[in-house]
Design an enzyme around this catalytic site. Structure first.
Site, PDB file in Angstrom:
ATOM      1  N   ASN A 210      17.297  -3.101 -26.361  1.00  0.00           N
ATOM      2  CA  ASN A 210      16.221  -3.140 -25.365  1.00  0.00           C
ATOM      3  C   ASN A 210      15.685  -1.736 -25.117  1.00  0.00           C
ATOM      4  O   ASN A 210      16.187  -0.771 -25.678  1.00  0.00           O
ATOM      5  CB  ASN A 210      16.701  -3.809 -24.066  1.00  0.00           C
ATOM      6  CG  ASN A 210      17.841  -3.053 -23.419  1.00  0.00           C
ATOM      7  OD1 ASN A 210      17.680  -1.901 -23.018  1.00  0.00           O
ATOM      8  ND2 ASN A 210      19.003  -3.681 -23.331  1.00  0.00           N
ATOM      9  N   ASP A 279      21.923  -9.528 -22.544  1.00  0.00           N
ATOM     10  CA  ASP A 279      22.496 -10.784 -22.035  1.00  0.00           C
ATOM     11  C   ASP A 279      23.136 -11.594 -23.156  1.00  0.00           C
ATOM     12  O   ASP A 279      24.038 -12.375 -22.917  1.00  0.00           O
ATOM     13  CB  ASP A 279      21.399 -11.601 -21.350  1.00  0.00           C
ATOM     14  CG  ASP A 279      20.943 -10.929 -20.064  1.00  0.00           C
ATOM     15  OD1 ASP A 279      21.815 -10.367 -19.367  1.00  0.00           O
ATOM     16  OD2 ASP A 279      19.730 -10.930 -19.774  1.00  0.00           O
ATOM     17  N   PRO A 305      29.371 -11.380 -21.468  1.00  0.00           N
ATOM     18  CA  PRO A 305      29.916 -11.445 -20.105  1.00  0.00           C
ATOM     19  C   PRO A 305      29.075 -10.587 -19.167  1.00  0.00           C
ATOM     20  O   PRO A 305      28.497  -9.590 -19.595  1.00  0.00           O
ATOM     21  CB  PRO A 305      31.323 -10.862 -20.255  1.00  0.00           C
ATOM     22  CG  PRO A 305      31.304 -10.098 -21.529  1.00  0.00           C
ATOM     23  CD  PRO A 305      30.269 -10.705 -22.407  1.00  0.00           C
TER      24      PRO A 305
HETATM   25  O1  C5P Z   1      21.327 -10.691 -14.182  1.00  0.00           O
HETATM   26  P1  C5P Z   1      20.664  -9.416 -14.568  1.00  0.00           P
HETATM   27  O2  C5P Z   1      20.911  -9.016 -15.986  1.00  0.00           O
HETATM   28  O3  C5P Z   1      19.224  -9.333 -14.196  1.00  0.00           O
HETATM   29  O4  C5P Z   1      21.391  -8.345 -13.626  1.00  0.00           O
HETATM   30  C1  C5P Z   1      21.188  -7.002 -13.772  1.00  0.00           C
HETATM   31  C2  C5P Z   1      22.360  -6.245 -13.183  1.00  0.00           C
HETATM   32  O5  C5P Z   1      23.589  -6.742 -13.731  1.00  0.00           O
HETATM   33  C3  C5P Z   1      22.352  -4.794 -13.573  1.00  0.00           C
HETATM   34  O6  C5P Z   1      22.975  -4.082 -12.534  1.00  0.00           O
HETATM   35  C4  C5P Z   1      23.174  -4.769 -14.845  1.00  0.00           C
HETATM   36  O7  C5P Z   1      23.746  -3.491 -15.081  1.00  0.00           O
HETATM   37  C5  C5P Z   1      24.216  -5.797 -14.565  1.00  0.00           C
HETATM   38  N1  C5P Z   1      24.666  -6.545 -15.760  1.00  0.00           N
HETATM   39  C6  C5P Z   1      25.957  -6.398 -16.226  1.00  0.00           C
HETATM   40  N2  C5P Z   1      26.382  -7.109 -17.313  1.00  0.00           N
HETATM   41  C7  C5P Z   1      25.560  -7.954 -17.948  1.00  0.00           C
HETATM   42  C8  C5P Z   1      24.230  -8.109 -17.500  1.00  0.00           C
HETATM   43  C9  C5P Z   1      23.809  -7.385 -16.408  1.00  0.00           C
HETATM   44  O8  C5P Z   1      26.723  -5.607 -15.647  1.00  0.00           O
HETATM   45  N3  C5P Z   1      25.982  -8.621 -19.006  1.00  0.00           N
END
Ligand code: C5P
Length: 400
Positions: A210, A279, A305
């Protein structure tokens, strides 16, 4: 009590007309209780005499790397380590260039290279020299290495021109020295932070990635360190220098990031998840480079995860701060994310072609916590990180 009692400051003076103001700077630092030693470059001697600075600091001024008498009293490496802070004021364009190159061709550059303590520069030069892309590139290099840049001010210059390039006034520099050396609000607090993107391999040469540059995370690591915290940074692949005093672990994939975080999280008081973790990751990673034989290629992905949610779900979790990059309704989604992941704070920003966010030097955030929120307006990521750390400190203290 004077505000710099017991502090040791090495003032480096380089060649520029603003060097006459270094005398006042040395006087003000001494007045605040600091022990000041002065090192001058050869060019500085064209603008101010060592005698003036010796009289004001109370110690002989050092000018040469090859001075046997001085080296016998305190060697140059010892001198670099003696200080709590090195301040180069004024820092000429030439000195900034030599510092950026890591040169050690005189006493002052050698001291800077050998130091392990914080270094700040107060640039002073003609406005066109300051604006020159070469100087700006040197500045960016120095800042990326954790060197503080104080000023310059804008206004009329000794050369008759008007613009940015005046050395910050000695009074303002003294205040910055005091702020830099005072114990921060996070003294003794351990912070673990993730930053940057992750790369999820498809085959040995390709990956799913990304656009995260890691700038926000690295700025935060620096601001947390400056607030006195003991900072460990787990970083995905970025091309950024580690901020001074920050411990760094490099990882590539989300699974490696999770592993590194889980190994270190037990010891931490605050966990900040700034990384843009992928993700999904490819379900199978090809052992060899995939050839372009098929018209269409399908890559099946599986969920990674959620590191932040996992940390927040620990039996005794640290204070947790997450980020939310949204293309719309940032506050609403941020509050939802905070509740779903059970984290203490979420900093939300709008991303997309128009709004900025990834890959940019500036950003704006809306920070939410239980029962409150605050907007931090568009600013440089370094500045924004400082504001965010202030909010983290407030909320962390309320939760403890
Ligand atoms: O759910 P989302 O990806 O939008 O959430 C973003 C937050 O979750 C950020 O703080 C990111 O660093 C953390 N995150 C994480 N592990 C993942 C996905 C997101 O720690 N696999």
């Amino acid at each position: 009590m004077s505000r710099l009692d017991g502090k040791r400051i090495l003032v480096g003076v380089t060649g520029g007309i603003a060097a006459y103001k270094s005398a006042e700077l040395v006087r003000l630092l001494g007045k605040q209780g600091a022990e000041v030693r002065v090192v001058m470059t050869a060019a500085a001697g064209e603008f101010i005499t060592p005698m003036t600075l010796q009289a004001l600091s109370g110690y002989p001024v050092r000018q040469s790397l090859f001075d046997q008498a001085h080296e016998a009293a305190m060697g140059h490496i010892e001198l670099a380590r003696w200080a709590d802070l090195i301040l180069i004021a004024p820092a000429s364009a030439d000195f900034m260039a030599r510092l950026a190159q890591g040169m050690a061709d005189d006493l002052l550059t050698t001291l800077c290279l050998a130091r392990t303590v914080p270094l700040a520069i107060a640039p002073a030069m003609n406005q066109a020299m300051w604006a020159n892309p070469a100087t700006q590139a040197n500045l960016a290099t120095l800042q990326s290495r954790g060197i503080d840049c104080w000023g310059p001010d804008a206004g009329s210059q000794a050369c008759g021109e008007v613009g940015p390039g005046r050395m910050l006034e000695p009074e303002a520099q003294t205040e910055l020295v005091i702020a830099r050396l005072s114990a921060g609000p996070l003294q003794g607090v351990k912070v673990l932070l993730t930053a940057g993107p992750t790369r999820e391999p498809i085959d040995p040469v390709r990956y799913v990635g990304n656009r995260s540059s890691g700038k926000m995370g690295f700025s935060l690591a620096r601001a947390l360190r400056e607030a006195g915290a003991d900072v460990s940074l787990v970083s995905g692949p970025v091309s950024l220098a580690t901020p001074a005093g920050v411990k760094r672990t490099d990882v590539e994939t989300a699974l490696q990031m999770r592993q590194a975080v889980l190994e270190q999280v037990v010891e931490c008081d605050i966990f900040v998840a700034c990384a843009a973790v992928a993700d999904y990751r490819p379900r199978e990673v090809a052992g060899q480079k995939i050839k372009k034989q098929q018209e269409q290629l399908e890559i099946r992905l599986e969920r990674n995860p959620d590191i932040l949610a996992e940390v927040a779900a620990l039996e005794s979790p640290p204070f947790t701060v997450g980020f939310a990059a949204e293309t719309d309704k940032p506050i609403e989604y941020a509050q939802q994310k905070r509740k779903n992941k059970r984290v203490n704070m979420v900093a939300a920003n709008l991303v997309g072609a128009e709004q900025g966010g990834f890959e940019r030097d500036e950003n704006a955030l809306t920070v939410v916590w239980e029962g409150g929120q605050q907007a931090l307006p568009m600013s440089d990521k370094g500045e924004l990180a400082k504001r965010l750390v202030e909010l983290i400190v407030e909320q962390y203290e309320q939760n403890n």
